[in-house]
Scaffold this active site. Structure first.
Site, PDB file in Angstrom:
ATOM      1  N   ARG A 146       2.406  -9.604  -2.375  1.00  0.00           N
ATOM      2  CA  ARG A 146       1.338  -9.347  -1.405  1.00  0.00           C
ATOM      3  C   ARG A 146      -0.013  -9.175  -2.090  1.00  0.00           C
ATOM      4  O   ARG A 146      -1.014  -9.736  -1.645  1.00  0.00           O
ATOM      5  CB  ARG A 146       1.659  -8.116  -0.549  1.00  0.00           C
ATOM      6  CG  ARG A 146       2.817  -8.365   0.408  1.00  0.00           C
ATOM      7  CD  ARG A 146       3.257  -7.089   1.107  1.00  0.00           C
ATOM      8  NE  ARG A 146       3.749  -6.154   0.106  1.00  0.00           N
ATOM      9  CZ  ARG A 146       3.556  -4.846   0.133  1.00  0.00           C
ATOM     10  NH1 ARG A 146       2.900  -4.284   1.133  1.00  0.00           N
ATOM     11  NH2 ARG A 146       4.029  -4.078  -0.807  1.00  0.00           N
ATOM     12  N   ASN A 162       5.168  -7.063   4.259  1.00  0.00           N
ATOM     13  CA  ASN A 162       6.612  -7.176   4.098  1.00  0.00           C
ATOM     14  C   ASN A 162       7.270  -7.112   5.469  1.00  0.00           C
ATOM     15  O   ASN A 162       6.875  -6.308   6.315  1.00  0.00           O
ATOM     16  CB  ASN A 162       7.164  -6.044   3.236  1.00  0.00           C
ATOM     17  CG  ASN A 162       6.851  -6.206   1.772  1.00  0.00           C
ATOM     18  OD1 ASN A 162       6.562  -7.292   1.294  1.00  0.00           O
ATOM     19  ND2 ASN A 162       6.904  -5.107   1.032  1.00  0.00           N
TER      20      ASN A 162
END
Length: 88
Positions: A18, A36
C-alpha cells in the site's frame, strides 16, 4: 477525471504494498486509495488521466520487491473527483 478500481491478489499484505502504491500514484499524479481487504487482496481506487492509470496498472502487476502479485483485476468506475491518496 477517469477512475478505475484495481483488485490485486497474491502476497500483497504486510509487504509495504500500500505504501509503495501510494508513492507510485503520487508520482503519476493519481489520487485515490489503497486498502487491505479482509480476503487478503489490496483494493486500489485510482483517479487520474488514462495514461497514468495504465502506468499504475503496469506497476501494480509487479509491485514492490517483497510482494508477489498473482493477479490484477481492473474495473472501470464512473468519473470522480478525489483529493489526495490515502492508505488504510
Amino acid at each position: 477525471m477517469p477512475a478505475a478500481r484495481f483488485l490485486v491478489s497474491g502476497r500483497v499484505q504486510g509487504v509495504f504494498f500500500r505504501a509503495s502504491t501510494r508513492e507510485q500514484a503520487v508520482a503519476l499524479g493519481i489520487e485515490g486509495h489503497a486498502i487491505n481487504l479482509p480476503d487478503g487482496r489490496v483494493e486500489v481506487m485510482a483517479v487520474g488521466d488514462e495514461a497514468a492509470l495504465d502506468a499504475l496498472e503496469r506497476w501494480l502487476r509487479k509491485g514492490p520487491p517483497a510482494a508477489r502479485v498473482d493477479a490484477v483485476e481492473r474495473l472501470g468506475l464512473p468519473e470522480q473527483a478525489v483529493r489526495g491518496f490515502r492508505t488504510g
